[in-house]
Design a protein around this motif. Structure first.
Motif, PDB file in Angstrom:
ATOM      1  N   PRO A   7       0.930  -1.282  -0.020  1.00  0.00           N
ATOM      2  CA  PRO A   7       0.091  -0.152   0.465  1.00  0.00           C
ATOM      3  C   PRO A   7       0.602   1.014  -0.329  1.00  0.00           C
ATOM      4  CG  PRO A   7      -0.271  -1.191   2.264  1.00  0.00           C
ATOM      5  CD  PRO A   7       0.611  -2.236   1.156  1.00  0.00           C
ATOM      6  N   THR A  10       1.623   3.670  -3.194  1.00  0.00           N
ATOM      7  CA  THR A  10       0.997   4.433  -4.109  1.00  0.00           C
ATOM      8  C   THR A  10       0.428   5.854  -4.085  1.00  0.00           C
ATOM      9  OG1 THR A  10      -1.889   5.035  -4.560  1.00  0.00           O
ATOM     10  CG2 THR A  10      -0.829   3.763  -2.553  1.00  0.00           C
ATOM     11  N   ALA A  16      -5.537   1.722   0.042  1.00  0.00           N
ATOM     12  CA  ALA A  16      -5.257   0.836  -1.162  1.00  0.00           C
ATOM     13  C   ALA A  16      -5.911  -1.069  -0.476  1.00  0.00           C
ATOM     14  CB  ALA A  16      -4.146   0.833  -0.531  1.00  0.00           C
ATOM     15  N   THR A  32      -5.222  -0.022  -5.897  1.00  0.00           N
ATOM     16  CA  THR A  32      -4.651   1.212  -5.323  1.00  0.00           C
ATOM     17  C   THR A  32      -6.344   2.117  -5.010  1.00  0.00           C
ATOM     18  OG1 THR A  32      -4.753   2.338  -8.012  1.00  0.00           O
ATOM     19  CG2 THR A  32      -2.092   1.528  -6.341  1.00  0.00           C
TER      20      THR A  32
END
Length: 109
Positions: A7, A10, A16, A32
């Motif tokens: 996660p 992103t 996420a 995402t």
């Protein structure tokens, strides 16, 4: 591609989504936030439904076997493994859905 292995990979704000299958490295896979309504999200929803339905079916079939006095150790071990697989699937679904409801990041302590 919207699938991520972490996660933290992103930069978009939001949470996420933990996907119901492992990533390429065998670890958790994430979707995402910007990919939340696409085909991959729909596939993840369907896989989660199938996993939960499978868990319910395995639990239903396991109950009479567990109380059977003449069940073998091998049968009980096989049943325990199937139940464990279903439990782990259900826990992953719960973690993913819980994180989306609360807005908390998944997989971070």
């Amino acid at each position: 591609m919207t699938e991520r292995t972490s996660p933290a990979a992103t930069a978009e704000p939001g949470v996420a989504r933990l996907l119901p299958w492992p990533g390429e490295d065998g670890g958790p896979a994430y979707l995402t936030p910007c990919g939340g309504d696409g085909r991959l999200a729909a596939l993840a929803d369907e896989v989660e439904r199938a996993q939960l339905a499978s868990g319910a079916e395995v639990a239903c079939c396991a109950r009479p076997l567990i109380v059977e006095p003449e069940v073998t150790v091998r049968e009980l071990r096989w049943t325990a493994l199937r139940l464990l697989e279903c439990l782990l699937d259900a826990l992953r679904v719960a973690e993913s859905r819980g994180a989306r409801l609360t807005g908390e990041a998944v997989g971070r302590g």
